[in-house]
Design a protein around this motif. Structure first.
Motif, PDB file in Angstrom:
ATOM      1  N   GLU A 129       0.501  -1.276  -0.251  1.00 45.95           N
ATOM      2  CA  GLU A 129      -0.207  -0.309   0.008  1.00 45.95           C
ATOM      3  C   GLU A 129       0.626   1.499   0.132  1.00 45.95           C
ATOM      4  O   GLU A 129       0.365   2.466  -0.426  1.00 45.95           O
ATOM      5  N   MET A 130       2.178   1.173   0.372  1.00 47.78           N
ATOM      6  CA  MET A 130       2.398   2.362   0.782  1.00 47.78           C
ATOM      7  C   MET A 130       3.093   3.186  -0.919  1.00 47.78           C
ATOM      8  O   MET A 130       2.206   4.807  -0.784  1.00 47.78           O
ATOM      9  N   VAL A 182       0.790   6.665  -1.162  1.00 53.58           N
ATOM     10  CA  VAL A 182       1.396   8.247  -1.922  1.00 53.58           C
ATOM     11  C   VAL A 182       0.802   8.893  -2.750  1.00 53.58           C
ATOM     12  O   VAL A 182       0.630  10.339  -3.284  1.00 53.58           O
ATOM     13  N   LYS A 183       0.179   8.293  -3.662  1.00 49.89           N
ATOM     14  CA  LYS A 183      -0.127   8.348  -4.889  1.00 49.89           C
ATOM     15  C   LYS A 183      -2.020   9.196  -4.349  1.00 49.89           C
ATOM     16  O   LYS A 183      -2.521  10.053  -5.465  1.00 49.89           O
ATOM     17  N   GLU A 184      -2.206   8.197  -3.503  1.00 53.27           N
ATOM     18  CA  GLU A 184      -3.908   9.349  -3.269  1.00 53.27           C
ATOM     19  C   GLU A 184      -3.221  10.611  -1.631  1.00 53.27           C
ATOM     20  O   GLU A 184      -4.478  11.091  -1.224  1.00 53.27           O
ATOM     21  N   ASN A 185      -2.608  10.583  -1.364  1.00 48.29           N
ATOM     22  CA  ASN A 185      -2.274  11.645  -0.816  1.00 48.29           C
ATOM     23  C   ASN A 185      -2.282  11.771  -0.174  1.00 48.29           C
ATOM     24  O   ASN A 185      -3.133  12.744   1.123  1.00 48.29           O
ATOM     25  N   VAL A 186      -2.449  10.067   1.318  1.00 46.37           N
ATOM     26  CA  VAL A 186      -2.618   9.782   2.250  1.00 46.37           C
ATOM     27  C   VAL A 186      -1.271   9.971   3.331  1.00 46.37           C
ATOM     28  O   VAL A 186      -0.706   8.980   2.907  1.00 46.37           O
ATOM     29  N   ARG A 187      -1.426  10.935   4.649  1.00 42.61           N
ATOM     30  CA  ARG A 187       0.104  10.020   4.864  1.00 42.61           C
ATOM     31  C   ARG A 187      -0.159   9.333   6.242  1.00 42.61           C
ATOM     32  O   ARG A 187      -1.309   9.310   7.193  1.00 42.61           O
ATOM     33  N   VAL A 188       0.371   8.745   6.551  1.00 39.14           N
ATOM     34  CA  VAL A 188       0.597   7.908   7.278  1.00 39.14           C
ATOM     35  C   VAL A 188       1.589   7.339   8.563  1.00 39.14           C
ATOM     36  O   VAL A 188       2.482   7.876   8.349  1.00 39.14           O
ATOM     37  N   ALA A 230       7.981   8.057   6.311  1.00 41.56           N
ATOM     38  CA  ALA A 230       8.481   8.799   5.778  1.00 41.56           C
ATOM     39  C   ALA A 230       8.669   8.944   3.968  1.00 41.56           C
ATOM     40  O   ALA A 230       8.528  10.361   3.592  1.00 41.56           O
ATOM     41  N   ILE A 231       8.267   8.552   3.549  1.00 45.08           N
ATOM     42  CA  ILE A 231       7.473   8.280   1.970  1.00 45.08           C
ATOM     43  C   ILE A 231       6.291   9.635   2.201  1.00 45.08           C
ATOM     44  O   ILE A 231       6.348   9.716   0.827  1.00 45.08           O
ATOM     45  N   THR A 232       5.549   8.674   2.765  1.00 47.85           N
ATOM     46  CA  THR A 232       4.298   9.822   3.110  1.00 47.85           C
ATOM     47  C   THR A 232       4.224  11.160   4.103  1.00 47.85           C
ATOM     48  O   THR A 232       2.913  11.887   3.968  1.00 47.85           O
ATOM     49  N   GLY A 233       5.257  11.208   4.291  1.00 45.29           N
ATOM     50  CA  GLY A 233       5.242  12.990   5.478  1.00 45.29           C
ATOM     51  C   GLY A 233       4.941  14.130   4.696  1.00 45.29           C
ATOM     52  O   GLY A 233       4.409  14.794   5.109  1.00 45.29           O
ATOM     53  N   HIS A 234       5.377  13.789   3.182  1.00 45.94           N
ATOM     54  CA  HIS A 234       4.619  15.118   2.901  1.00 45.94           C
ATOM     55  C   HIS A 234       3.239  15.220   2.531  1.00 45.94           C
ATOM     56  O   HIS A 234       2.720  16.492   1.860  1.00 45.94           O
ATOM     57  N   THR A 289      -0.591  15.464   2.119  1.00 42.22           N
ATOM     58  CA  THR A 289      -1.570  16.867   3.252  1.00 42.22           C
ATOM     59  C   THR A 289      -3.032  16.416   3.027  1.00 42.22           C
ATOM     60  O   THR A 289      -3.874  17.179   2.948  1.00 42.22           O
ATOM     61  N   GLY A 290      -3.167  14.674   2.642  1.00 45.33           N
ATOM     62  CA  GLY A 290      -4.744  14.508   2.399  1.00 45.33           C
ATOM     63  C   GLY A 290      -5.058  13.830   3.491  1.00 45.33           C
ATOM     64  O   GLY A 290      -4.337  13.943   5.179  1.00 45.33           O
ATOM     65  N   THR A 291      -5.492  13.043   3.479  1.00 42.26           N
ATOM     66  CA  THR A 291      -6.420  12.481   5.176  1.00 42.26           C
ATOM     67  C   THR A 291      -4.841  11.755   5.598  1.00 42.26           C
ATOM     68  O   THR A 291      -3.976  10.824   5.031  1.00 42.26           O
ATOM     69  N   ASN A 292      -4.949  11.780   6.800  1.00 38.39           N
ATOM     70  CA  ASN A 292      -3.993  11.483   8.105  1.00 38.39           C
ATOM     71  C   ASN A 292      -4.171   9.579   8.770  1.00 38.39           C
ATOM     72  O   ASN A 292      -5.482  10.059   9.550  1.00 38.39           O
ATOM     73  N   LEU A 293      -3.849   9.045   8.397  1.00 42.15           N
ATOM     74  CA  LEU A 293      -4.172   7.753   8.599  1.00 42.15           C
ATOM     75  C   LEU A 293      -3.045   6.701   9.410  1.00 42.15           C
ATOM     76  O   LEU A 293      -1.984   7.223   8.929  1.00 42.15           O
ATOM     77  N   THR A 294      -3.240   7.201  11.095  1.00 41.39           N
ATOM     78  CA  THR A 294      -2.433   5.978  11.831  1.00 41.39           C
ATOM     79  C   THR A 294      -3.039   4.824  12.480  1.00 41.39           C
ATOM     80  O   THR A 294      -4.196   4.537  13.004  1.00 41.39           O
TER      81      THR A 294
END
Length: 241
Positions: free
Chosen positions: A89-90, A94-100, A122-126, A128-133
Motif C-alpha cells: 500500500e505504500m 503516496v498517490k492518494e495523498n495519504v499520510r501514514v 518517511a515517504i508519505t510525510g509530505h 497533505t490529504g487523509t491522515n491515517l494512523t
C-alpha cells in the motif's frame, strides 16, 4: 475549529476498533487469518471514503498489546500480513495523498516490520490529504505509562518542573501528540467496550457500537455514522441556556 463550531459538522477525527475478522471467517468455515486479510482490504475502502465524509484523520486499531496472547500461528500470520500490507500500500498511499503514521510500542515488533513502518512514514510525510494512523502493538494504558516515564525523566533532568505538570502537559508525551483527539470512536462486531484504545484521547469522544463485522463494514455505513455525529448535541459538561 473550536468545539462549539464543530457541533454542526461531521467528525474531523474518527478512530475505529476493527473487530470481528475472526468471527467473520469462522462463519464462513475459513481460518481466522482469512478474515484478517478480508479486513485489511476493507481498510483501503474506508480510507478512500474519508474525504467525502469530511474526515481528516482516521486512526485504526490493528494490533493491541493484549493480542500477543493469541496463538503463535495467528500472531505470526498477522505480522506477515502487516509487512505485506505496508509494502503493497505504500505507493498507493503516496498517490492518494495519504499520510501514514504508526502509534504503539515498537521495540517488540520485528526489525523488518519496524523498518517498513519507518519507510512508510518517511515517504508519505509530505502528503497533505487523509491522515491515517495505524495503532500497532498499542495499548492505552501502556501508552500512558510510557508517556509518564518520559515526563518523569524530563522532570528529573530539570527540563520540566513538577509544578508545571497539568492535563495539558501529558498529551505532549503521548504517541498521538501531533494528532487532534478523536471526535468519534466506532467499534464493529457488536461488542460494547473500548478495549484499552486511546483512553486519554477519547475522554470527550462520541461512541458508536455497531453489530457489523469489520470485513462487512462499508463506506456507506461509515458515512452514515459520520453524518449522525453531526446531529449530536455536544456540550462538554456545559448546560445550554
Amino acid at each position: 475549529m473550536s468545539r462549539d463550531e464543530s457541533q454542526s459538522h461531521g467528525p474531523r477525527h474518527v478512530a475505529i476498533i476493527m473487530d470481528g475478522n475472526g468471527r467473520w471467517a469462522t462463519m464462513r468455515g475459513r481460518p481466522r487469518l482469512f478474515g484478517h486479510h478480508a479486513g485489511a482490504r476493507r481498510v483501503r475502502e474506508i480510507v478512500e471514503a474519508c474525504p467525502a465524509a469530511g474526515v481528516d484523520y482516521l486512526t485504526i486499531f490493528a494490533f493491541s498489546t493484549e493480542n500477543w496472547r493469541r496463538t503463535q500461528v495467528e500472531v505470526a500470520g498477522l505480522m506477515s500480513l502487516f509487512r505485506r500490507y505496508i509494502m503493497k500500500e505504500m505507493q498507493a498511499f503516496v498517490k492518494e495523498n495519504v499520510r501514514v503514521r504508526f502509534i504503539g510500542d515498537r521495540p517488540r515488533l520485528d526489525a523488518k516490520l519496524r523498518g517498513l513502518m519507518d519507510e512508510a512514514e518517511a515517504i508519505t510525510g509530505h502528503c497533505t490529504g487523509t491522515n491515517l494512523t495505524i495503532a500497532l502493538n498499542y495499548g492505552g494504558r501502556d501508552e500512558v505509562a510510557r508517556a509518564v516515564k518520559r515526563l518523569a525523566q524530563d522532570v528529573a533532568a530539570g527540563k520540566l518542573r513538577s509544578d508545571d505538570v497539568t492535563e495539558e502537559t501529558l498529551p505532549r508525551y503521548l504517541d498521538t501528540r501531533v494528532l487532534p483527539d478523536p471526535d468519534l470512536v466506532i467499534r464493529t462486531s457488536g461488542e460494547a467496550r473500548i478495549s484499552n484504545f486511546l483512553l486519554w484521547q477519547s475522554a470527550y469522544a462520541e461512541y458508536e457500537f455497531v453489530d457489523t463485522l469489520w470485513p462487512d463494514f462499508t463506506p456507506e455505513e461509515f458515512a452514515r455514522l459520520c453524518g449522525a455525529y453531526g446531529r449530536r448535541d455536544r456540550r462538554y459538561g456545559a448546560v445550554k441556556a
